[in-house]
Design a protein around this motif. Sequence first.
Motif, short mmCIF file in Angstrom:
data_model
loop_
_atom_site.label_atom_id
_atom_site.label_comp_id
_atom_site.label_asym_id
_atom_site.label_seq_id
_atom_site.Cartn_x
_atom_site.Cartn_y
_atom_site.Cartn_z
N GLU A 1 -7.98 -8.47 9.15
CA GLU A 1 -8.77 -8.84 10.22
C GLU A 1 -8.74 -10.11 11.03
O GLU A 1 -9.11 -9.78 12.72
CB GLU A 1 -10.66 -9.16 10.17
N LYS A 2 -8.60 -11.03 11.28
CA LYS A 2 -7.88 -12.42 11.27
C LYS A 2 -7.09 -11.91 12.33
O LYS A 2 -6.77 -13.09 13.27
CB LYS A 2 -8.43 -13.63 10.81
N PHE A 3 -6.16 -12.14 10.86
CA PHE A 3 -3.84 -12.23 11.77
C PHE A 3 -3.48 -11.06 11.61
O PHE A 3 -4.18 -9.68 10.98
CB PHE A 3 -3.72 -12.91 10.36
N GLN A 4 -2.71 -11.49 12.36
CA GLN A 4 -1.21 -9.71 12.05
C GLN A 4 -0.58 -9.83 10.41
O GLN A 4 -0.40 -11.17 10.75
CB GLN A 4 0.06 -10.32 13.21
N LYS B 1 1.34 -13.84 10.34
CA LYS B 1 2.45 -13.62 11.96
C LYS B 1 1.35 -14.72 12.56
O LYS B 1 0.69 -13.64 13.44
CB LYS B 1 2.94 -12.64 12.19
N LEU B 2 1.60 -15.78 13.57
CA LEU B 2 0.78 -16.29 13.96
C LEU B 2 1.13 -16.19 15.11
O LEU B 2 2.38 -15.77 15.89
CB LEU B 2 0.67 -18.24 14.06
N LYS B 3 0.06 -16.56 16.21
CA LYS B 3 0.01 -16.27 18.16
C LYS B 3 0.78 -17.67 18.64
O LYS B 3 0.45 -18.76 17.57
CB LYS B 3 -0.91 -16.01 18.21
N GLU C 1 15.13 -20.06 17.71
CA GLU C 1 15.08 -18.89 18.51
C GLU C 1 14.50 -17.35 18.11
O GLU C 1 13.19 -17.38 18.15
CB GLU C 1 16.19 -19.21 19.52
N TYR C 2 15.09 -17.49 17.17
CA TYR C 2 14.41 -16.48 16.25
C TYR C 2 13.47 -16.28 15.26
O TYR C 2 13.26 -15.19 14.83
CB TYR C 2 16.41 -15.34 15.78
N LYS C 3 13.28 -17.15 15.07
CA LYS C 3 12.28 -17.42 14.06
C LYS C 3 10.68 -16.68 14.82
O LYS C 3 10.97 -17.26 16.07
CB LYS C 3 11.69 -18.56 13.25
N SER C 4 10.35 -15.62 14.16
CA SER C 4 8.61 -15.80 14.78
C SER C 4 7.20 -16.35 14.31
O SER C 4 6.30 -15.24 14.83
CB SER C 4 8.42 -14.30 14.50
N ASN C 5 7.58 -17.74 14.32
CA ASN C 5 6.19 -18.37 13.95
C ASN C 5 5.46 -17.48 12.24
O ASN C 5 4.43 -17.18 12.87
CB ASN C 5 5.54 -18.19 14.99
N THR C 6 6.08 -17.38 11.51
CA THR C 6 5.45 -16.23 10.87
C THR C 6 5.60 -17.71 9.47
O THR C 6 7.00 -17.95 8.95
CB THR C 6 6.77 -15.33 10.17
N ASP D 1 -3.52 -25.24 11.05
CA ASP D 1 -4.55 -24.27 11.21
C ASP D 1 -5.19 -23.57 10.46
O ASP D 1 -6.06 -23.12 9.58
CB ASP D 1 -5.04 -23.56 12.69
N LEU D 2 -3.65 -22.67 9.85
CA LEU D 2 -3.91 -21.66 9.33
C LEU D 2 -3.82 -22.00 8.08
O LEU D 2 -4.82 -22.22 6.89
CB LEU D 2 -2.11 -20.68 9.26
N LEU D 3 -3.02 -23.35 7.99
CA LEU D 3 -3.30 -23.53 6.38
C LEU D 3 -4.29 -24.35 5.89
O LEU D 3 -5.07 -24.44 4.83
CB LEU D 3 -1.97 -24.92 6.40
N GLN D 4 -5.35 -25.45 6.82
CA GLN D 4 -6.63 -25.78 7.21
C GLN D 4 -7.37 -24.26 6.31
O GLN D 4 -8.26 -24.00 5.86
CB GLN D 4 -6.61 -26.10 8.00
#
Lengths: 431, 309
Positions: B246-249, B267-269, B222-227, B276-279
């Motif tokens: 430019e592309k990510f936060q 940090k991903l949306k 719950e507390y993880k922020s997809n970071t 996707d990020l890894l690719q």
Amino acid sequence: MRNLRLIINREYLARVRNKTFIVMTFLSPLIFVGMILLIAYLSMLNSTEQKIIGIHDESGMFAAEFKDGEQVQYLDYSSKSLATARQEVLENEYFGLIHISKIESSFGKPEVEFFGKDTPGFGTVENIEKTISDKLTREQLIAKGIDVSEIDKARADVSVQIQNFAGEQSSKMSNYIKMFFGGAAGYLLMMFIIIYGNMVMRSVIEEKTNRIIEIIVSSVKPFQLLLGKVLGTSLAGLTQFSVWIILGTVLLFGISSFLGIDPTAARSPASAGIDNAMKPEINQLVIDILKLPYASLLSFFVIYFIGGYFLYSAIYAAIGAAVDSETDTQQFMFPIILPLILGIYVGFFSVVENPHGTVSTIFSIIPLTSPIVMLMRIPFGVPWWEIAISIALLIATNFAVLWLSAKIYRVGILMYGKKPSYKELYKWLKY
Amino acid sequence: MENLLVAENVYKRFGNFTALNNVSINIPKESIFGLLGPNGAGKTTFLRIINQITMPDEGEIYLDGRPLQPDDIAHIGYLPEERGLYKSMKVGEQALYLARLKGLSRAEAKERLNYWFKRLDIEAWWDKKIQELSKGMAQKVQFVITVLHRPKLLIFDEPFSGFDPVNANLIKDEILQLKKEGATILFSTHRMESVEELCEYIALIHKSNKLLDGRVSDIKKEYKSNTFEVGLHAQDEETLLRELEEKFQTGPARFKSIQDDLKISIKLKEKESSNDLLQYLLSRARVNHFVEVIPSVNDIFIKTVTQNA
């Protein structure tokens, strides 16, 4: 119940195994007996010592009136000059010299002086004054032509025989005996409360400072612990008292017969004046002592003893729970000691004067003083309904105080680092 | 999963001060449950209520499905934070006394004490007085006393304070062993590393309120922020960095590595996935480090407490 027994057992053993407790238990009777024997020994010394007093009587009227006794011997220096007499008394290290100036007639008043290294005792002075004034009175009566032997014959001694309406006789001394029994019981109770109440308090504080209290109250109810503590400590107290009484009696009679000192000699000032004329009075006294209602005395003693001790122990325990260390207890001590002292004072002043007066009656019904005051009144005979009210009130108060103490106790034992005020204690009652 | 202890809407007030405000906590059977909170939050009050030392003003406590009863103290072992032993009593004697207060018979208590004293290698202390032992030694004795009657629920308030690391580990192993044997363990502590290590469930109490509770892994999810923290090696790190910003936060990353990498946290949306990020990253540079940032209990604790300050 099983836990209560375990707690009582532990508290008892913890008290009894304590080194100070053991030392006090066995040393106190020794000290006590030692004191009694010392007093007895000293008063024996006192009575064998003989004083020699010189008399310089210028008129020669009084010297013959001073009769030698067991403790005093008189020497007549009247034939010598006052200066020589003083010189000789001083050189011989006699107790003193009485100088009686010359009087013109029987109606004159002599000047009486006493010379001595030490100030004479009250009894000695009184004896000198009485001897001289008696002689003078007689001489004056004779000079007025009155037959002194007729007066002697006419002198009548009256002794009041005290009886109650049921026809039972009692002696004048019996009031003192009753006072003695009542006073001893009340005093004993007060000592017990102070000594063992303090012990309960210290043991509560100990559990707090050791931080064991929370471990214990997670297994037993605080009330059980409180009760077990009070009971265990009182059993330890009774053990100590029994040892004192048994050991004291054995020691007193053992040592005194070994040393040949009569322990009753310690009481001699009171009994010294008893001569043959008082024999019937003494017989009556013995009857009175035997006639005291021992069964009821003892049972009331037990009831008030338990009631009073429980009442005060519960308060002591609550105080122990409220504070962190013994030094913080001072502010709470005064309200406990006050009623105890008051009880003793009322007992010794008011009950002696008038056992059934208003003050005595009221204080023998108020629960905080009733154990002491009522114990002092009971030998004089107290109406049953007064005792009933007093005991009922005592029991009711016991429950109320135990309940309140348990509340303070329950909160207090888990409070650390605070020195509570009365206001705070009141707040704890509502938690 | 079945709960051993359930607290429902518990309130406790001391005068004007509210120590517990509508606290409900469920403790699953055979779990290790951490009760967290700053000083004065109400943890100890809650533990005392479970031990029936104080009564709640409102609310119910259920043990094994039944409302808590006075006899239940036999099923609970409590090691309070403020703990000690009688100074002038011998170790064995007072261990026996305390065990018998919990309902064990003399013989039973003696037998179990012998077992535990042998197990913790403290047999030689039996006839010693507590005042001759060090604080840590006394703590061991207290631990034995707490677990001796084999309670279903074990409550430890700051169990490791006063222990050196060796003995703290020893006690930790014993606690895990007890759990394996079927006990449920309730922990109250400030030491987050031991919570992280031992607890499967936690509850956080702050200023008399329960702010958070549940399975540690669920709370962390719950507390993880997809970071994600990444370490990249590229020809032209500066262009890559500008491109990523430019592309990510993005943000700084704090992990350690021996390579002289470009370190960055991304940090991903919500709809973007880690794949996707890894690719994307693989097509731009060599990836040396790729880790999802999972909040520690300590982070969660501090975050929740400061949010509610």
